[in-house]
Design an enzyme around this catalytic site. Sequence first.
Site, short mmCIF file in Angstrom:
data_model
loop_
_atom_site.label_atom_id
_atom_site.label_comp_id
_atom_site.label_asym_id
_atom_site.label_seq_id
_atom_site.Cartn_x
_atom_site.Cartn_y
_atom_site.Cartn_z
N ASN A 447 7.59 1.27 -3.75
CA ASN A 447 6.34 1.03 -3.05
C ASN A 447 6.54 1.28 -1.56
OD1 ASN A 447 3.53 -0.28 -2.82
ND2 ASN A 447 4.74 -1.46 -1.36
N GLU A 448 5.74 2.22 -1.03
CA GLU A 448 5.77 2.53 0.41
C GLU A 448 7.20 2.67 0.92
OE1 GLU A 448 3.35 -0.41 2.40
OE2 GLU A 448 1.49 0.45 1.64
N ASN A 510 -1.61 3.73 -1.27
CA ASN A 510 -2.09 2.49 -0.66
C ASN A 510 -2.88 2.89 0.58
OD1 ASN A 510 -0.53 1.23 -2.59
ND2 ASN A 510 1.14 0.73 -1.20
N TYR A 516 -6.44 -0.58 9.13
CA TYR A 516 -5.36 -0.37 10.09
C TYR A 516 -5.65 0.81 11.01
CZ TYR A 516 -2.77 -3.66 7.22
OH TYR A 516 -2.36 -4.79 6.54
N TRP A 590 -6.28 -4.71 -3.29
CA TRP A 590 -5.22 -5.55 -2.71
C TRP A 590 -5.87 -6.71 -1.96
CZ3 TRP A 590 -0.17 -5.51 -3.52
CH2 TRP A 590 0.62 -6.36 -2.74
N LYS A 610 -6.09 -10.76 2.46
CA LYS A 610 -6.95 -9.72 1.90
C LYS A 610 -7.50 -10.07 0.52
CE LYS A 610 -4.93 -5.84 4.40
NZ LYS A 610 -3.98 -6.59 5.21
#
Length: 896
Positions: A447-448, A510, A516, A590, A610
Site C-alpha cells: 500500500n502506497e 488511493n 490533499y 476510506w 475520514k
Amino acid sequence: MSFDFEQPAPGRRSILGGFAAATALAALAPGPAWARDLPPQAARQRDRELLKTGWLYTEGEPVGAERPRFDDGGWTGTSLPHTWNAADSLDDEPGYRRDVGWYRRTLRMDQRHKGQRLFLYFEGANQVADVYVQGQHVGGHVGGYSAFSVEITDQLAQVRPGQEAVLAVRVDNSHNDDIPPYSADFTFYGGIYRNVWLIATDPVHLDVLDHASPGVKIDTSDVSAAAASVRVRGVVVNDRAETTDVTVRSTVVDAEGYEVTSGKTVLQLRPGASKDFQQELKRITAPNLWSPETPYLYTVSTVIEEEPGGGKRPSRDRVDTSLGLRWFSADPDTGFRLNGQSYPLRGTNRHQDIVGQGNALTDEEHVRDLEIIKAMGANVVRLAHYPQAPAVLDAADRLGLVIWEETPLVNRITMTEDFTRNSINMVKDMVRQHYNHPSVIMWGYMNEILLRPPEPEPFGYEAAVVELARTLENQVRAEDSTRLTTMAGHQSERYNTSSLAELPMVFAWNLYLGWYGGTIEMLGPWLDEQHKAHPKRLHWVSEFGADSDSRLHSVDPVRMDQSIEYQQLFNEGYVAQLAERPYLAGTTYWSQFDFGSETRTGSIPHVNMKGLMHSNRKPKDVYYLFEATMSAKPVLHIASREWNNRTGTVPDAKTGSGAQPVTRNVTVYSNLIEVELFQNGRSLGAKKPGTTCTAKWDVPFIDGVNQLTAHGRGPDGASHDDAVDVVFTYRPPRLADPSVPFRQLAVSAGSTVQYTDPDGLIWIEDQEHSDGAWGAIGGKAMLISEYWVNGSEEDPLYQTYREGMSDYRFDVPDGRYEVRLRLVEPTTAKKGERVFDVLLGEGTLVGNLDLAAVAGPRTAYDISGHTEAADGNGITVTFNAKSGSAVVSGIAIRRV
C-alpha cells in the site's frame, strides 16, 4: 473592572471525539451469539480451550520472567484481548510506548490430554512474540497481524495431571526496520490483542503448524450454475511411534446438513512423518451459489480415520471449513463480474480498532463492524492494511461481503534480506490461514509503497521495491492461483514509470483530489486518463475520503476545513463520478470508522477522522449518502443531525426589524423517487434525488426551533418520512440592534468555520471589523496545522488564530460584560520571544503576557475579565505587542 486568570489543567483528551462522545460504546448492540469467542478453523472441531482470563501483565524486561517460579506478585491482572497502548496513544505527549510487555498465566494439565498433542494458537500479537512453557522457549512469531501456532506437548508432558504449567509470552512492538509495516497512518498497538487457544489433537492429525493454517485447503476453481468441482488438499502428521494406516475422508454437506458429495484417501505414515493428500470430489450439480445477496455456505468436514484389520475406529482428527461456491472475473472495460453477471463492487475500508480501546476487540465487536457495513449496503470490504481476526473473515462469509485482504507493507521498504523474508512469510501466513474463505477474492501485498522513501533515496531503491513486489506477486500466485492479486498506490506516476502497476492483476489508486490537493472535479478526468493510457489494466479506487469533525460547520465549505459540510460535498462529488465509470473493478471508501493514528494532528488529534461513522460506530450524516447509493432498502435522511444547533445573520437587515429569516442549505440523502421537504409544516417543494441520491433545499431558518420534515415515496408507492429539529439563533448584523437583545457572541479567531463547544456555544467565523458590528482590526488568519494543542480537548478552537492585530472591536450596547480570551503560543517560541499586553477597555487585562513562559508552546491558556460598555462605544480588546506579534485564538463576550 475585574480580571480572572485561568490556565486549564492538562487532562486526557476525549477519546471519542466531538459530539459522538454522547453515545457510549457500551450502548452499542452486541454482535450475534455465534460470534462470541468464535474459534478459528484450526480449533473449531477439536478439543480446545479459550485462554481468555487469568493472565498477568507487566511492562519492561524483568529478568527471568519466563521461569515457572518467577515472582509475578506485582504484575497486573488482565484478560485477553489486551493492548498496552489504548490510552497513551491519545495523550498530549508525542509518541506512545513501543517496547516490551510480558504476559503470564498457568495451564492446568487435564487427564484427558494424556497422549494427545497440544498446541497454542495465537490469533495475533503485535509485533514480535516469544512463547515459553515451563521456562522453555517453544516458538514465536514475527509480524503483528496474523496468527501463529506452537506445539507444547513435550513441555506439558512434564506436568502431572491436575498440576499447572506456567505459560509466559514476551511481546515486543518496538520499531524494527526489518518488520513491515515500516511506517503507516495508524497506531501500532502492542500486546496480545486477539484470542489465544489451547488445542489438543490426536497424535495422528491434520497439520497445525503450517503457518497456523487449518491444515486443509479447499479449491473451487471450476464452478458454474450447472455444476461445481471441489478439491480438498492437506497434510496429515503422524506423531505416533509406529507406522499408521489412515483414511482421510472429506464430506460436503449443505446448509441443511445433507451430504452432497464426498471423497477419501488412504495413507500410510511412518513414525514422525507427514504426508500430503489431494482429493477430487464428485461434482456438485446445480449448486447453491455464494454471493453478497445469497451467502450460501456448505461445510467441508475432513476427518482422519484409522481402520486396522478392517475394524473402524472413531475419528482421530477433524477440521471443518466453510465452502462457498462462486466464480468471478474482471474486465478492463466492464469491471467486475460475479457468477457470470456484471457486479460493481462498492464498499469501504475497515481498520480493526476503536479509539480508546485500541485494537483489543472481541469477536463480537469484529462481527458487529461487518454487520454495520453490510447493513449500509456495501458488498465489499478492504481489510486495511493487514490481515484481520478470523472472526472478521467468518463474518464476511456468513453475511455476504467480498473481501480484499492485504499484508502490512506500507509507505516504504527496507533493502535487507530480513525485510524480504518477513514480507514473504506474511504472504504465506495470510493466504494459508484464510485460503478457505469464499468471501476473499483479492490478495494484496503493498500500500502506497512509494509514498515515503528513505531520504535521501538510496541508489537502486525503486528497483528494489519493484523486485520485492515481483517476488511477493509470484509468492501469492504460487500460494493461490484462483484469486486476484492487487496493490494500492497513491497518486504518483512512479507506479506507472517503474512498472509496479503492471505487476498485480488489479492496480488500485488511493485518491484524494479535492482534499490533499486539486479539486473534487478532477477525479473523473484523472481516472479516464489512466484508463486510456493503460487500457488493458484492471483499475480500482481503493481509497477516497475527507476528514470531518461534528463540532465544525461551514456555510461555504473549503478543502481541508474538516467541516461536516465539506466531507459531504467531497463525497457527493466522488460518488457521482465513480458511478459514471463502469470500467472500475471496485471502489472502497476510506474509511468506515474513524480510527486511531497517533501522529495525526487534526481537530481531533491522534484520530483519522475520514470515517463515515465515528469511532464509537455512530453514523455521521454522510453515512446515509452511501447507504442511499448502495442499499436496496428505502433511505430517507435529512443530513442535519450533526448541525442541529445553528446561528447566522442577514448582512443587510435593517436595524429594528427584529429577527429575520436566514437562508441556509439543507441536504437530504435518499434513494426514493421523490422527496418533499417541510419547515414547520410549510412545504419547501418536492425534488427528485436521482442517481446521486442527493437533493438540496434553501431553507429560510427562523429564530428558534425549526421543525424539518421530509416525506417521500419509493418505487412501490410506499411512503417514508424523516424529521429533525434545528435550533437557530439569529444574530443581527448590528450588535446594538434594540429589536434583538444582545446576549453573547463567541468568535473563533482566524477561522473560516464555526465551532460548537462542549456547552453548546457556537464560536463563529472570524471577520474584519465594520461599523456597528464586530471584528478584528489588522492582523492575519493563521493555523497550527501540524501539531495538536496541549491541555485542552478543544483543539479546533485553539488551532486557528489571528496574529498581529491591534484590536478586536465589538459594537455592543451599553452594559456590563464578561470577556473570555482563548490563547495559545502557536510555535516553539522561547520565553521572551512573544510578549504583549492585553487591554480590556481602558484597563489592562494582563500585561507582559508571555505564553511560552506561563503555559509553554502549543498549550491552551485562557484569561477572562469584566468590563463596561458605555456611551455607545462598545468594547475594545487591544493587543500591544512588545516582542514578536500578539496572537489570539478565541474571544467570547457575554452580557452580565
